[in-house]
Write a protein that holds these residues in place. Structure first.
Motif, short mmCIF file in Angstrom:
data_model
loop_
_atom_site.label_atom_id
_atom_site.label_comp_id
_atom_site.label_asym_id
_atom_site.label_seq_id
_atom_site.Cartn_x
_atom_site.Cartn_y
_atom_site.Cartn_z
N LYS A 141 0.85 -1.19 0.00
CA LYS A 141 0.00 0.00 0.00
C LYS A 141 0.89 1.25 0.00
O LYS A 141 1.52 1.57 1.00
CB LYS A 141 -0.91 -0.03 1.23
CG LYS A 141 -2.19 0.78 1.09
CD LYS A 141 -3.12 0.49 2.26
CE LYS A 141 -4.43 1.24 2.11
NZ LYS A 141 -5.34 0.98 3.26
N ALA A 193 1.62 5.38 -0.66
CA ALA A 193 1.05 6.73 -0.68
C ALA A 193 2.10 7.70 -1.21
O ALA A 193 3.29 7.60 -0.85
CB ALA A 193 0.61 7.16 0.71
N HIS A 213 -1.70 3.58 -4.16
CA HIS A 213 -3.01 3.56 -3.52
C HIS A 213 -3.61 4.96 -3.39
O HIS A 213 -4.76 5.20 -3.76
CB HIS A 213 -2.92 2.91 -2.15
CG HIS A 213 -4.25 2.71 -1.47
ND1 HIS A 213 -4.87 3.71 -0.75
CD2 HIS A 213 -5.08 1.63 -1.43
CE1 HIS A 213 -6.02 3.27 -0.28
NE2 HIS A 213 -6.18 2.00 -0.68
N THR A 214 -2.81 5.92 -2.86
CA THR A 214 -3.37 7.24 -2.53
C THR A 214 -2.36 8.35 -2.81
O THR A 214 -1.16 8.20 -2.55
CB THR A 214 -3.76 7.30 -1.03
OG1 THR A 214 -4.73 6.29 -0.76
CG2 THR A 214 -4.35 8.67 -0.66
N ILE A 216 -1.62 12.15 -1.55
CA ILE A 216 -1.92 13.17 -0.54
C ILE A 216 -1.48 14.51 -1.11
O ILE A 216 -0.29 14.73 -1.37
CB ILE A 216 -1.21 12.89 0.80
CG1 ILE A 216 -1.77 11.61 1.44
CG2 ILE A 216 -1.40 14.05 1.76
CD1 ILE A 216 -1.01 10.38 1.10
N ASN A 229 -6.71 7.01 -5.39
CA ASN A 229 -7.42 7.75 -4.35
C ASN A 229 -6.72 9.08 -4.07
O ASN A 229 -5.49 9.17 -4.14
CB ASN A 229 -7.49 6.93 -3.07
CG ASN A 229 -8.22 5.62 -3.27
OD1 ASN A 229 -9.33 5.59 -3.78
ND2 ASN A 229 -7.58 4.52 -2.90
N TYR A 242 -6.39 12.21 -1.17
CA TYR A 242 -6.72 12.72 0.17
C TYR A 242 -6.20 14.15 0.27
O TYR A 242 -5.01 14.40 0.08
CB TYR A 242 -6.11 11.88 1.28
CG TYR A 242 -6.39 12.44 2.66
CD1 TYR A 242 -7.69 12.47 3.16
CD2 TYR A 242 -5.37 12.97 3.44
CE1 TYR A 242 -7.97 13.00 4.41
CE2 TYR A 242 -5.63 13.50 4.69
CZ TYR A 242 -6.93 13.51 5.18
OH TYR A 242 -7.21 14.05 6.42
N PHE A 293 -4.54 8.51 8.48
CA PHE A 293 -3.35 7.67 8.31
C PHE A 293 -3.38 6.44 9.21
O PHE A 293 -2.94 5.35 8.82
CB PHE A 293 -2.09 8.51 8.55
CG PHE A 293 -1.82 9.50 7.47
CD1 PHE A 293 -1.29 9.09 6.26
CD2 PHE A 293 -2.12 10.84 7.63
CE1 PHE A 293 -1.04 9.99 5.23
CE2 PHE A 293 -1.89 11.75 6.62
CZ PHE A 293 -1.36 11.33 5.41
N ASN A 307 -5.69 3.88 7.47
CA ASN A 307 -5.28 3.31 6.19
C ASN A 307 -4.09 2.36 6.29
O ASN A 307 -3.89 1.53 5.40
CB ASN A 307 -4.98 4.42 5.19
CG ASN A 307 -6.21 4.88 4.45
OD1 ASN A 307 -6.61 4.29 3.46
ND2 ASN A 307 -6.84 5.94 4.98
N PHE A 351 -0.78 2.50 5.73
CA PHE A 351 0.06 2.43 4.55
C PHE A 351 1.38 1.70 4.86
O PHE A 351 1.86 1.73 5.99
CB PHE A 351 0.38 3.84 4.04
CG PHE A 351 -0.81 4.57 3.50
CD1 PHE A 351 -1.35 4.23 2.27
CD2 PHE A 351 -1.38 5.61 4.22
CE1 PHE A 351 -2.44 4.91 1.76
CE2 PHE A 351 -2.48 6.31 3.72
CZ PHE A 351 -3.01 5.96 2.49
N GLY A 381 5.53 5.54 2.21
CA GLY A 381 5.17 6.85 1.68
C GLY A 381 6.34 7.44 0.94
O GLY A 381 7.50 7.23 1.30
#
Length: 304
Positions: free
Chosen positions: A2, A4, A27-28, A30, A57, A59, A75, A78, A80, A83
């Motif tokens: 996962k 970010a 995944h995401t 930010i 995704n 955020y 956080f 999720n 993660f 990062g």
């Protein structure tokens, strides 16, 4: 895994595009909302990063500091694994750092080896100070500024002809390649980190638009050129004031070779054949890429 990505800049988009091309699943993202972006001065900002919402995704944290209960809860929920930050110019709180099982990583490079060269605007400072190379580090974030353990370092050359945009292109190439390597090694459990020396260090202060002002009467041509190179596009650029008002924005500056007959005293200037010639305290320099900010300058011949 996962993953970010943190960021607000065009370099953030370049990194995401590169990783997606390499079949890395993100995944995401930010990133600040459009409204919050407008309240910060971010050079090289990408105001359309939220367009990735169809791919991954998004955020939008409560603030650039990410210090609200809502942010911490996001956080924590999720969980993660890793990062990656590029274009996120704020320290990240310990609670968020610790919520990532493998940590959060980012880049920092300057003309000095770690621990020296920590702080703000390090690539700009490296050109401004006349450096010939940059130690560009991918490192694991800790609670302090730029003090985490290092995963990878690449030496980037700074040629005399390089402006900040040229150096940034070299940096983003390393960012993309080293991020990919970090993710692949993390999947195999092979992340190897090297701690920075614990010693006194040189810390760079932040540079802003006002630090691009040139003072031809008192400045050498080399110093002026390094300043111009360090804050050219995508940064606000250098400028010269008359009567305390910005009059000319300067995007490039070179030694006057082509028009050797034009030699000006310090503080004098002349427009000739679409070029601006400026007398510094040791040499006459010329600019082929400049903007007249105030038409009054056309009738003048001398800076403050």
């Amino acid at each position: 895994m996962k993953i970010a990505i943190f960021g607000n800049k065009k370099t953030t988009r370049t990194l995401i595009d590169y990783l997606l091309l390499k079949k890395i699943k993100i995944h995401t993202l930010i990133s600040l909302s459009s409204k919050k972006l407008n309240s910060h001065e971010i050079s090289g900002v990408d105001e359309n990063l939220n367009s990735f919402s169809n791919t991954l995704n998004i955020y939008n944290p409560s603030s650039y500091a990410m210090n609200s209960d809502e942010d911490f809860a996001f956080f924590k929920k999720n969980k993660f694994d890793i990062g990656i930050c590029t274009g996120w110019q704020r320290l990240i709180k310990a609670d968020i750092l610790n919520s990532f099982s493998l940590g959060i990583f980012g880049w920092h490079g300057s003309m000095f080896e770690f621990p020296n060269g920590r702080g703000r605007s390090p690539l700009n400072w490296s050109i401004r100070l006349g450096g010939g190379k940059v130690y560009h580090n991918l490192f694991k974030y800790d609670v302090g500024a730029d003090d985490g353990a290092v995963f990878d370092t690449k030496i980037l050359s700074i040629r005399d002809s390089d402006y900040i945009e040229d150096l940034q292109k070299k940096a983003i190439k390393h960012i993309c390649e080293s991020a990919h390597a970090l993710i692949l090694k993390s999947k195999r459990g092979e992340i190897d980190l090297k701690n920075q020396p614990q010693s006194s260090f040189i810390l760079f202060p932040s540079l802003s638009e006002k630090d691009g002002q040139l003072f031809p009467k008192y400045m050498s041509g080399l110093s002026a050129r390094n300043i111009v190179r360090s804050c050219s596009k995508p940064f606000p650029g250098s400028y010269i004031c008359i009567n305390k008002k910005p009059m000319i924005r300067i995007w490039n500056l070179e030694k006057n070779f082509s028009e050797s007959s034009i030699q000006l005293n310090p503080g004098k200037f002349r427009f000739h054949r679409d070029q601006l010639f400026i007398g510094f305290n040791d040499v006459t320099m010329s600019s082929s890429n400049y903007e007249i900010l105030n038409k009054e300058v056309i009738n003048l011949r001398e800076f403050d």
